[in-house]
Design an enzyme around this catalytic site. Structure first.
Site, PDB file in Angstrom:
ATOM      1  N   TYR A   9      -1.768  -1.783  10.278  1.00 22.02           N
ATOM      2  CA  TYR A   9      -1.903  -1.756   8.809  1.00 22.02           C
ATOM      3  C   TYR A   9      -0.632  -1.256   8.540  1.00 22.02           C
ATOM      4  O   TYR A   9       0.235  -1.823   7.621  1.00 22.02           O
ATOM      5  CB  TYR A   9      -3.109  -1.272   8.267  1.00 22.02           C
ATOM      6  CG  TYR A   9      -3.372  -1.326   6.742  1.00 22.02           C
ATOM      7  CD1 TYR A   9      -3.716  -2.356   6.254  1.00 22.02           C
ATOM      8  CD2 TYR A   9      -2.966  -0.200   6.132  1.00 22.02           C
ATOM      9  CE1 TYR A   9      -3.932  -2.593   4.483  1.00 22.02           C
ATOM     10  CE2 TYR A   9      -2.991  -0.465   4.641  1.00 22.02           C
ATOM     11  CZ  TYR A   9      -3.531  -1.312   3.969  1.00 22.02           C
ATOM     12  OH  TYR A   9      -3.793  -1.532   2.748  1.00 22.02           O
ATOM     13  N   SER A  61       0.975  -1.052   0.042  1.00 22.98           N
ATOM     14  CA  SER A  61      -0.072  -0.171   0.002  1.00 22.98           C
ATOM     15  C   SER A  61       0.927   1.238  -0.124  1.00 22.98           C
ATOM     16  O   SER A  61       2.008   1.019   0.389  1.00 22.98           O
ATOM     17  CB  SER A  61      -0.958  -0.097   1.139  1.00 22.98           C
ATOM     18  OG  SER A  61      -1.474   1.169   1.252  1.00 22.98           O
TER      19      SER A  61
END
Length: 271
Positions: free
Chosen positions: A162, A149
């Site tokens: 995350y 990401s």
């Protein structure tokens, strides 16, 4: 075996985790169009995985499906071997499955932290390990691509585990790239920005141009745009690329200092 140059004749078999929707689904289809048989994993959406399998078969390639619960990463990683056995080899692994949070770290209990790390980092490591062992044994090389990401590089309020997992996955990928290069196995990461998928609450909608005025390319990305990059890194043309990160974010990462200077309130502190 050490020190030998592996051939580029790796198995035309790919495993794509989290391929029931979004980026994983688009990637499975793109790889099938490039001549790969595809192993598909899913966590909860069995129907979505079955639909992906039908699309793969529609391209004239074989497909196999397994449930993959990465909250138990050691058990889940076994599906890599199961799918490889069913499809007759393994040349490409794409670690795409993931989860996230929207909770400040000070409010988060340890089990929630661990659950995200287990899925996003532990699971990716164990799947990559199993895939790499098979590729080394085959002596034909291969490709491992980890979907991270923009948050492998840039933090976000409320996304502590995350971000930690994706940053860790980037460095894990670089160590694997060093350790596996002599076997003809490349390891890279693809770092998407906001992509119009169910994970971002957009249910695979077509991105609307102009809907994100703060992004240089003023829209979310399309899952097929990420899939095209993954398919490139999975192919023979990417044989000299390893340990790299490819950001697919519409230039979002370029806006950090610029965007910070343009903010007129402190609302960002609350996600």
């Amino acid at each position: 075996m050490r020190g030998e140059i592996m051939s580029e004749g790796y198995d035309r078999v790919a495993v794509v985790t989290g391929a029931d929707s979004g980026i994983g689904k688009a990637t499975a289809v793109a790889l099938a169009e490039q001549g790969f048989d595809v192993g598909i994993t899913f966590h909860a959406d069995r129907d979505g995985a079955a639909e992906t399998a039908e699309l793969v078969k529609g391209s004239g390639r074989a497909a196999a499906v397994r449930r993959h619960d990465l909250t138990d990463p050691e058990r889940a990683a076994r599906v890599v071997d199961d799918l490889a056995d069913e499809l007759g080899g393994l040349g490409v692994l794409i670690n795409n499955a993931g989860t996230g949070t929207a909770e400040p770290l000070l409010d988060m209990d340890y089990q929630r932290w661990r659950s995200v790390i287990a899925v996003d980092l532990d699971g990716a490591f164990l799947c990559a390990q199993r895939a790499a062992r098979r590729m080394v044994e085959s002596r034909r090389g291969g490709r491992i691509i980890n979907v991270t990401s923009v948050h492998e590089e840039f933090p976000r309020v409320g996304a502590g585990p995350y971000c930690a997992a994706k940053g860790g996955l980037r460095m894990l990928s670089r160590v694997l790239a060093l350790e596996l290069a002599e076997y003809g196995i490349t390891v890279n990461t693809v770092a998407p920005g906001e992509i119009a998928t169910p994970m971002t609450g957009q249910e695979d909608q077509l991105p609307q141009t102009g809907s994100r005025p703060g992004y240089p390319i003023a829209r979310p990305g399309d899952a097929r745009e990420v899939a095209a990059a993954l398919a490139f890194l999975a192919g023979p043309a990417a044989s000299y690329i390893t340990g790299a990160t490819l950001f697919i974010d519409g230039g979002l990462g370029l806006m950090g200092p610029q965007a910070a200077g343009a903010l007129t309130s402190g609302d960002w502190r609350h996600g």
